[in-house]
Design a protein around this motif. Sequence first.
Motif, PDB file in Angstrom:
ATOM      1  N   ASP A 135      27.373  22.799   3.353  1.00 11.42           N
ATOM      2  CA  ASP A 135      28.823  22.610   3.454  1.00 11.42           C
ATOM      3  C   ASP A 135      29.280  21.276   2.879  1.00 11.42           C
ATOM      4  OD1 ASP A 135      29.037  25.063   4.605  1.00 11.42           O
ATOM      5  OD2 ASP A 135      29.176  24.332   6.672  1.00 11.42           O
ATOM      6  N   GLY A 136      28.403  20.282   2.864  1.00  7.97           N
ATOM      7  CA  GLY A 136      28.802  18.963   2.379  1.00  7.97           C
ATOM      8  C   GLY A 136      28.449  18.707   0.925  1.00  7.97           C
ATOM      9  N   ASP A 137      27.899  19.704   0.248  1.00  9.71           N
ATOM     10  CA  ASP A 137      27.445  19.511  -1.127  1.00  9.71           C
ATOM     11  C   ASP A 137      28.566  19.817  -2.122  1.00  9.71           C
ATOM     12  OD1 ASP A 137      24.916  19.205  -2.936  1.00  9.71           O
ATOM     13  OD2 ASP A 137      25.944  20.996  -3.682  1.00  9.71           O
ATOM     14  N   ARG A 138      28.747  18.944  -3.096  1.00  6.69           N
ATOM     15  CA  ARG A 138      29.839  19.093  -4.062  1.00  6.69           C
ATOM     16  C   ARG A 138      29.675  20.335  -4.919  1.00  6.69           C
ATOM     17  NH1 ARG A 138      30.772  14.272  -8.259  1.00  6.69           N
ATOM     18  NH2 ARG A 138      28.674  14.952  -8.832  1.00  6.69           N
ATOM     19  N   GLU A 139      28.448  20.573  -5.422  1.00  5.58           N
ATOM     20  CA  GLU A 139      28.233  21.746  -6.276  1.00  5.58           C
ATOM     21  C   GLU A 139      28.451  23.047  -5.498  1.00  5.58           C
ATOM     22  OE1 GLU A 139      28.008  21.668  -9.370  1.00  5.58           O
ATOM     23  OE2 GLU A 139      27.487  19.580  -9.770  1.00  5.58           O
ATOM     24  N   VAL A 140      28.038  23.069  -4.243  1.00  5.82           N
ATOM     25  CA  VAL A 140      28.233  24.253  -3.405  1.00  5.82           C
ATOM     26  C   VAL A 140      29.723  24.526  -3.226  1.00  5.82           C
ATOM     27  CG1 VAL A 140      27.950  25.192  -1.078  1.00  5.82           C
ATOM     28  CG2 VAL A 140      26.025  24.056  -2.214  1.00  5.82           C
ATOM     29  N   ARG A 141      30.486  23.478  -2.955  1.00  3.43           N
ATOM     30  CA  ARG A 141      31.934  23.647  -2.787  1.00  3.43           C
ATOM     31  C   ARG A 141      32.576  24.192  -4.056  1.00  3.43           C
ATOM     32  NH1 ARG A 141      31.568  18.566  -0.052  1.00  3.43           N
ATOM     33  NH2 ARG A 141      32.457  17.495  -1.876  1.00  3.43           N
ATOM     34  N   ARG A 142      32.131  23.708  -5.218  1.00  4.15           N
ATOM     35  CA  ARG A 142      32.674  24.190  -6.488  1.00  4.15           C
ATOM     36  C   ARG A 142      32.343  25.668  -6.694  1.00  4.15           C
ATOM     37  NH1 ARG A 142      30.938  19.209 -10.535  1.00  4.15           N
ATOM     38  NH2 ARG A 142      32.616  17.753  -9.976  1.00  4.15           N
TER      39      ARG A 142
END
Length: 367
Positions: free
Chosen positions: A226-233
């Motif tokens: 949940d805190g990962d930038r690539e995952v959010r993208r």
Amino acid sequence: MNIAIVASATGNKRHHILSVARELGRDHHVTIYSRRDSAEGKARTRVAPGVMMEHIEVGPARDLAPADVMPYLKDVGQYLSRRWSQERPDVIHAHSWTGGLAAVTGASGLGVPVTQTFHTVDAAHVKLERALGRNARAVIAGSGDEESALIRLGVPRNNIAIVPYGVDTERFHRQGPVATRGSRKRLLHLGPLTPERGAPTIIRALQGLQDVELVLAGGPEPELLDGDREVRRLRALAQQLGVADRVTLLGQVKRTAVPKLMRSADAVVSVPREATTGIVALEAMACGVPVIASAVGAHLDSIIDGVTGLLVPPDRPARTARLARELLTDPTLRTALGYAGADRARSRYSWERVSQELVRVYELACA
């Protein structure tokens, strides 16, 4: 043979070096020399029959970027010179330009042939790599694409030997446990979740596929997703395209779980912009799972398009979707590609075959 390996590689490259060393250790004596990058562990460790790992106490005991290792390479080389004066190896295999510099210093005056693997050409150290490549007894490339890059670098063509990256065919094979899955056709991406590794391309391709799920394994640990930038993208992209309900992000998976995850897929999609090792495609092939891979790097050697897998230019979601659609609707094609891929992985890319080819390079270097 008494083989000295000088390495500071990480990730897949470290796995490759250790795997080859274990295979070489069946018939030869192998010592891997590496600057200590962790406070844990002994100075000398037997990692497999015939294989010793020797950590060199130079610099901080933590992982360093290649440029940050530079100030310590002279000391590493002097350590190697002392060690090799006492116990002279028959041949030295250096990995990366950092290993090459240390090996050349350590071998100075000893008359021991040095062979070199760069893995990738480092644009920031082109002159250094050119000098190392021209002076090495042999430069070992992992693919035809890497050979071409070395020739452009200025390494003589007749000084280059191609020995591919291998796959553990004892762990990755057709028969074995299969991860749980639902009724939808399954595509699998394994590795980092960055655009360079093709994850967004596969999500975009999913928009053109009906009743197909995409599983992405890689990135951070599951609890950190949940805190990962690539995952959010990626989640935002999947939501925007209306495919979020068919995309599952697993996060980092244990290496022991990879074979059964691969066997659960109808196809593995590996479409990075560069493929130095092509290891994901090789492991999928070894498991008998059809592969759609980007037509770059090591994939151009391991995958015979339409025979052992399907090739597609990177960053082409529409074309990737078309190939996936053809593959997922044709069970005969999937079966044929799976069997042919497994046969090629086993016959051409097993660690036994790779180590045999390396020994031939070493023997020629010693002649």
